[in-house]
Design an enzyme around this catalytic site. Structure first.
Site, PDB file in Angstrom:
ATOM      1  N   ASN A  25    -102.511  45.267 -49.978  1.00 58.23           N
ATOM      2  CA  ASN A  25    -101.836  44.497 -48.662  1.00 58.23           C
ATOM      3  C   ASN A  25    -103.010  43.750 -48.153  1.00 58.23           C
ATOM      4  O   ASN A  25    -102.732  42.583 -47.591  1.00 58.23           O
ATOM      5  CB  ASN A  25    -101.457  45.456 -47.741  1.00 58.23           C
ATOM      6  CG  ASN A  25    -100.165  46.247 -48.169  1.00 58.23           C
ATOM      7  OD1 ASN A  25     -99.441  45.610 -49.064  1.00 58.23           O
ATOM      8  ND2 ASN A  25     -99.852  47.372 -47.429  1.00 58.23           N
TER       9      ASN A  25
ATOM     10  N   ASP B  95     -90.026  45.067 -52.816  1.00 59.28           N
ATOM     11  CA  ASP B  95     -89.368  46.095 -52.925  1.00 59.28           C
ATOM     12  C   ASP B  95     -87.956  45.901 -52.406  1.00 59.28           C
ATOM     13  O   ASP B  95     -87.619  45.400 -51.460  1.00 59.28           O
ATOM     14  CB  ASP B  95     -90.003  47.075 -52.109  1.00 59.28           C
ATOM     15  CG  ASP B  95     -91.464  47.307 -52.796  1.00 59.28           C
ATOM     16  OD1 ASP B  95     -91.215  47.732 -54.225  1.00 59.28           O
ATOM     17  OD2 ASP B  95     -92.184  48.092 -52.480  1.00 59.28           O
TER      18      ASP B  95
END
Length: 458
Positions: A45, A143
């Site tokens: 991230n 996702d």
């Protein structure tokens, strides 16, 4: 550097370096105890944020400890096509120079295809808007874990003076501004990527920008520290109130990415589920926040050895109750609360604990649906609603059963891999490109300490 993306595979060729990400299946022989050291990769991230930040300057930027996973490599490919000079100097270490940006690339079908497959691509908007006054992005992918709105990004950029447009036919967003001006804003949610986009845009805006209810995750702190090293003026780093004083330009820098706290948490869960002795080397303990304590509340023994985490083999761990004796509730929350990316791991390890726990996934309404696969394996789980699941632990008295399953997203995929490694028999997990998006060579690294995972290419 030459890069190429295809629908189900892509590779980077840089002299003798080749990366491939193909559709494949994991075959897992479960039931083995693992023993040894694991080294967490760089934080995914954080990597997605700081790589986008190279667009803010024409000078060279060096970023070290980049995880070479498919999501990150895709982003590097996008920047390369955009005109960023990119060189892989060694494993995980790259240099970037954005001195000849090709804005016309943003209007090509290639960009639309590449950027729409990667949610992290949204973070090129802030830097492009700040430096060039314009940014385009297709509706990003990522996702499938529920609705993931982008309002915080665009409302923040609008407050800085940008004009926002959306083409519903082509699913394309655009922002434009001749000049950004600092302002006060109270974010409607503490979005990590939204805060990142706004901070990068504000770094070269005219005047001072005050961002309240800003995200303060370690990823965002690292981005802010990198921007400061480039010449930005940012106060309040680590808090939810950021003050950004705009500067006229930013310079190059060298930045090192932190260890991935999600991978650290995954390895802790792996050790508990498989009754294994594992040492997580250079875990970045000071940046883990509440994560170690939450695992301890699950009954898992952790020992800090300098910056290493040692997890001894445990054939039994018991979930705590609250002080009044009520069932433990583990829920996600904005930092410094528990990251939602680890709830899948907590749910899996609860299946073999002594005691019961309520897992409350507040942020995403589709992230707990993978529990059906665990129930098929013999886990005792009640899915109360899309956000909550109650787990009644088996206390290692009954092993999970091997089965065939498919990885629905990155984090659930690794949770299922951990479950399969603890199960008796041979399991298969398909769609493992989802796992590859977030975990670098996870099969090879786990096999090195005793796992039995085979990658079967389609």
């Amino acid at each position: 550097m030459w890069l190429n993306i295809k629908p189900i595979s892509f590779k980077i060729d840089s002299e003798n370096t080749v990366f491939t990400f193909e559709m494949a299946t994991f075959k897992i022989e479960g039931g083995a105890q693992l023993h040894g050291d694991l080294h967490p990769q760089g934080a995914k991230n954080e990597a997605l944020q700081v790589i986008c930040a190279v667009l803010l300057t024409s000078e060279e930027v060096k970023i070290n400890n980049i995880p070479e996973i498919s999501d990150v490599i895709k982003l590097i490919e996008i920047l390369t096509q955009l005109g960023v000079k990119t060189e892989r100097t060694s494993k995980g270490n790259y240099t970037f120079q954005a001195d000849e940006i090709k804005l016309d690339y943003l209007k090509t079908e290639t960009f639309a295809r590449q950027a729409s497959s990667l949610r992290g691509s949204i973070m090129i908007l802030g830097p492009l808007l700040s430096r060039f006054g314009i940014g385009y992005i297709p509706q990003p992918g990522g996702d499938k874990i529920g609705r993931r709105r982008l309002d915080t990004h665009f409302i923040g950029l609008q407050k800085l003076g940008a004009t926002f447009n959306y083409n519903p036919d082509e699913l394309f967003y655009s922002v434009e501004a001749s000049k950004l001006k600092g302002t006060y804003m109270l974010l409607d949610e503490a979005s990590v990527t939204g805060t990142a986009n706004i901070v990068m845009a504000a770094s070269m805006a005219e005047g001072t920008t005050t961002i309240y209810n800003a995200a303060c995750e370690p990823y965002l702190q690292q981005l802010c520290k990198m921007l400061v090293s480039m010449g930005a003026i940012i106060e309040g780093i680590g808090s939810n109130l950021l003050t950004v004083k705009g500067v006229s330009s930013l310079k190059g820098c060298t930045h090192k990415i932190l260890p991935d706290m999600i991978e650290v948490g995954s390895f802790i869960g792996l050790a508990a589920m498989t009754n294994s002795e594992i040492t997580i080397k250079n875990a970045g303990i000071q940046h883990l926040g509440i994560i170690p304590e939450q695992f301890k509340r699950m009954g898992i023994i952790l020992e800090e050895r300098n910056d290493d985490l040692f997890i001894p083999a445990q054939d039994h761990y018991e979930i705590e109750t609250f002080m009044d004796g009520s069932i433990m509730n583990i829920a996600d929350a904005p930092w410094p609360g528990l990251t939602p990316d680890l709830l899948s791991i907590f749910l899996v390890i609860a299946t073999q604990a002594k005691g019961s726990v309520l897992i409350h996934q507040k942020m995403f309404e589709s992230r707990l649906f993978f529990v059906d696969k665990l129930i098929d394996m013999g886990a005792q789980i009640i899915l109360c609603d899309p956000h909550r699941a109650t787990v009644i632990g088996l206390d290692h008295k009954y092993q999970l059963r091997a089965t065939k399953m498919s990885s629905p997203d990155i984090r659930a995929g690794v949770a299922l891999l951990i479950a399969a490694l603890s199960a008796q028999g041979v399991s298969k997990i398909s769609n493992i490109e989802q796992i590859d998006r977030g975990y670098e060579n996870i099969d090879e690294r786990l096999n090195a300490i005793g796992a039995r995972i085979s990658r079967i290419e389609s």
